[in-house]
Design an enzyme around this catalytic site. Structure first.
Site, PDB file in Angstrom:
ATOM      1  N   ILE A  25      46.483  52.799  30.493  1.00 42.28           N
ATOM      2  CA  ILE A  25      45.178  52.445  31.048  1.00 42.28           C
ATOM      3  C   ILE A  25      44.277  52.008  29.904  1.00 42.28           C
ATOM      4  O   ILE A  25      44.016  52.779  28.975  1.00 42.28           O
ATOM      5  CB  ILE A  25      44.525  53.634  31.780  1.00 42.28           C
ATOM      6  CG1 ILE A  25      45.493  54.240  32.793  1.00 42.28           C
ATOM      7  CG2 ILE A  25      43.222  53.190  32.454  1.00 42.28           C
ATOM      8  CD1 ILE A  25      45.924  53.298  33.867  1.00 42.28           C
ATOM      9  N   GLY A  67      42.168  49.478  41.283  1.00 45.99           N
ATOM     10  CA  GLY A  67      42.508  49.254  39.883  1.00 45.99           C
ATOM     11  C   GLY A  67      43.227  50.463  39.315  1.00 45.99           C
ATOM     12  O   GLY A  67      43.941  51.168  40.019  1.00 45.99           O
ATOM     13  N   GLU A  68      43.068  50.690  38.012  1.00 44.35           N
ATOM     14  CA  GLU A  68      43.680  51.813  37.291  1.00 44.35           C
ATOM     15  C   GLU A  68      45.200  51.687  37.177  1.00 44.35           C
ATOM     16  O   GLU A  68      45.852  52.581  36.666  1.00 44.35           O
ATOM     17  CB  GLU A  68      43.377  53.166  37.956  1.00 44.35           C
ATOM     18  CG  GLU A  68      41.923  53.507  38.120  1.00 44.35           C
ATOM     19  CD  GLU A  68      41.726  54.854  38.821  1.00 44.35           C
ATOM     20  OE1 GLU A  68      42.728  55.574  39.062  1.00 44.35           O
ATOM     21  OE2 GLU A  68      40.567  55.195  39.123  1.00 44.35           O
ATOM     22  N   GLY A  69      45.792  50.625  37.699  1.00 43.79           N
ATOM     23  CA  GLY A  69      47.247  50.565  37.785  1.00 43.79           C
ATOM     24  C   GLY A  69      47.779  51.250  39.027  1.00 43.79           C
ATOM     25  O   GLY A  69      48.995  51.397  39.189  1.00 43.79           O
TER      26      GLY A  69
END
Length: 351
Positions: free
Chosen positions: A63, A316-318
């Site tokens: 991240i 988001g954030e992966g």
């Protein structure tokens, strides 16, 4: 002119492994093609990993976080302080990606590239202070060339750490209040589109907020247009520290021969930048999902990407990429563990 590291060759796909995987798929106890895209995914992963039966045992999630000066234009529903607060949440285990990483038994690395509000050292966070966030892209270049190069290298270094522990799938994530504005601005430049077609709600803007965001982006594009002559200058003028780091990570992954699972809109913009900088990296990029940001589908189309999921995600954030990992793992398990017609003594379809 001296080549920069990101211009170096990407690893080739293993066509022998691909052919063996294709042959194996034809022998498994099922009608040919009946597992649809799962078959193609397994075959492509075989070509990436250079083995007939691929596996995804070691997952690395990185991240990248950084603040954005354009928040001063009122383009986000959340205050800028949230970026730093979320860094603490990532490493304390309370964020969505933290939960997903635990469930997937993944390594989770959190990299602070520069928040607007100074942070104390946080255990579990790599603090790489590139600056107190970017400058306001609506008024001036977002970053210097030196800052861009540092961020590209930060992404590369994360990928190399992943490689050192035997990672076979890399997921990049991002955190930065205001970063959908930077990503949309970059996408507008990359695709030649007006902001009204690509700007979205981000963290939760209403219709008026999205319209204002689009006007800010269009003004920024007009301001910087004459100075942007390629992807690097686009990042300098319109980008974010975390977007640049993701770009560097994707380029390094292709050079090192590690498959990447790309997350949502922001990560896909970074992927398109990486492909524009080094087209050879495209083969190493898999795309997790089609998110809720309106610009995402246009970026995916430009990449010729077929995302695995469509769940209306915009966190988001992966997180979207992490959610798609079990699908890839199951594709590998089906490919590697199903019996062949000969092994199961099952009659095949007559030729």
């Amino acid at each position: 002119m001296k080549l920069q590291w990101w211009q170096g060759p990407c690893q080739p796909l293993d066509h022998v492994a691909r052919t063996k995987a294709e042959s194996r798929q034809q022998q498994l106890t099922k009608p040919a093609g009946s597992l649809g895209r799962l078959e193609k995914l397994a075959i492509h992963l075989a070509a990436l990993q250079g083995r007939e039966r691929p596996s995804l045992d070691k997952l690395w999630i990185a991240i990248f976080a950084g603040d954005h000066g354009v928040v001063a234009e009122g383009v986000s529903a959340y205050p800028q302080a949230v970026t730093g607060q979320m860094l603490a949440n990532f490493v304390s285990g309370g964020a969505a990606i933290s939960v997903l990483a635990r469930e997937l038994d993944a390594a989770l690395e959190v990299i602070d590239l520069g928040t607007a509000e100074p942070l104390p050292p946080l255990p579990g966070v790599r603090h790489l202070y590139v600056g107190a966030g970017t400058q306001n892209l609506a008024r001036e270049p977002a970053m210097t060339l030196s800052q861009l190069l540092i961020c590209l290298e930060a992404g590369r270094d994360s990928l190399l750490r992943a490689r050192a522990v035997g990672c076979d799938l890399f997921v990049g994530g991002e955190m930065g209040i205001g970063n959908t504005t930077a990503a949309a601005a970059l996408a507008c430049w990359l695709l030649g589109c007006p902001a009204s077609e690509l700007a979205g709600p981000g963290t939760g803007l209403d219709g008026a907020g999205v319209a204002h965001k689009a006007r800010v982006i269009d003004a920024a594009l007009a301001l910087h247009h004459a100075q942007i002559d390629g992807p690097l200058q686009a990042l300098v003028h319109l980008g974010g520290f975390e977007i640049a780091a993701l770009t560097g990570a994707y380029l390094a992954a292709a050079q090192q021969g590690i498959a990447v699972l790309v997350d949502g809109f922001i990560c896909s913009v970074a992927a398109l930048l990486a492909v524009r900088l080094n087209p050879g990296c495209r083969d190493w990029l898999l795309f997790a999902h089609h998110g809720a940001e309106p610009g995402h589908v246009r970026v995916l189309q430009a990449l010729g990407a077929e995302p695995l999921l469509e769940l209306g995600l915009r966190l988001g954030e992966g997180s979207g990429a992490a959610l798609a990992v079990p699908l890839l793992r199951l594709a590998c398990s089906l490919h590697g563990q199903m019996a062949t017609f000969a092994e199961a003594a099952v009659a095949q379809r007559p030729q």
